[in-house]
Write an enzyme that holds these catalytic residues in place. Sequence first.
Site, short mmCIF file in Angstrom:
data_model
loop_
_atom_site.label_atom_id
_atom_site.label_comp_id
_atom_site.label_asym_id
_atom_site.label_seq_id
_atom_site.Cartn_x
_atom_site.Cartn_y
_atom_site.Cartn_z
N GLY A 6 0.82 -1.21 0.00
CA GLY A 6 0.00 0.00 0.00
C GLY A 6 0.84 1.25 0.00
O GLY A 6 1.64 1.48 -0.91
N THR A 7 0.70 2.07 1.02
CA THR A 7 1.34 3.39 1.07
C THR A 7 2.85 3.33 1.26
O THR A 7 3.52 4.35 1.14
CB THR A 7 0.74 4.26 2.20
N GLU A 14 1.73 1.05 11.41
CA GLU A 14 0.62 0.11 11.24
C GLU A 14 -0.19 -0.08 12.51
O GLU A 14 -1.11 -0.91 12.54
CB GLU A 14 1.15 -1.23 10.73
#
Length: 144
Positions: free
Chosen positions: A17-18, A86
């Site tokens: 993802g990012t 996270e």
Amino acid sequence: MTLVPSLPPSLPFFVYGTLRPGEPNHDHFLRGRTRAEEPARLHGAALYDGPGYPYAVEGPGIVRGDLVTARPEEYAALLVALDRLEEYAPGDPRNLYERVEREVVREADGTPVRAWVYVAAPAVAEGLRRRGGRITTGDWRALR
């Protein structure tokens, strides 16, 4: 006798993802701290769209991302930084993600590699399976 907690193994990270190259968190967390970054895929997980970032949910499917190998001198600090990003703390029931060791496959040659992967925590995964938006391509970049 004092017990010292064992450190997790120094595995590469599978990011999807990012944290992928070209994405917003890559420069902030990974630039200059990695030895290698290469396309890879995770089998046995499906990708779901989250609020500005994706979740890998264990189950049937393939997630496309990158295998990131940290520079040895950066590894410990990077592991702490990614756990914070996270919102992962071992054993915390409020986790959004769990850091798990899984096999990923290098795109270039099909070599399997053990890596850390942040997957949706059980409660989050259950909600996503019921009413989440699955990314059928397994590639978060395909939405952008």
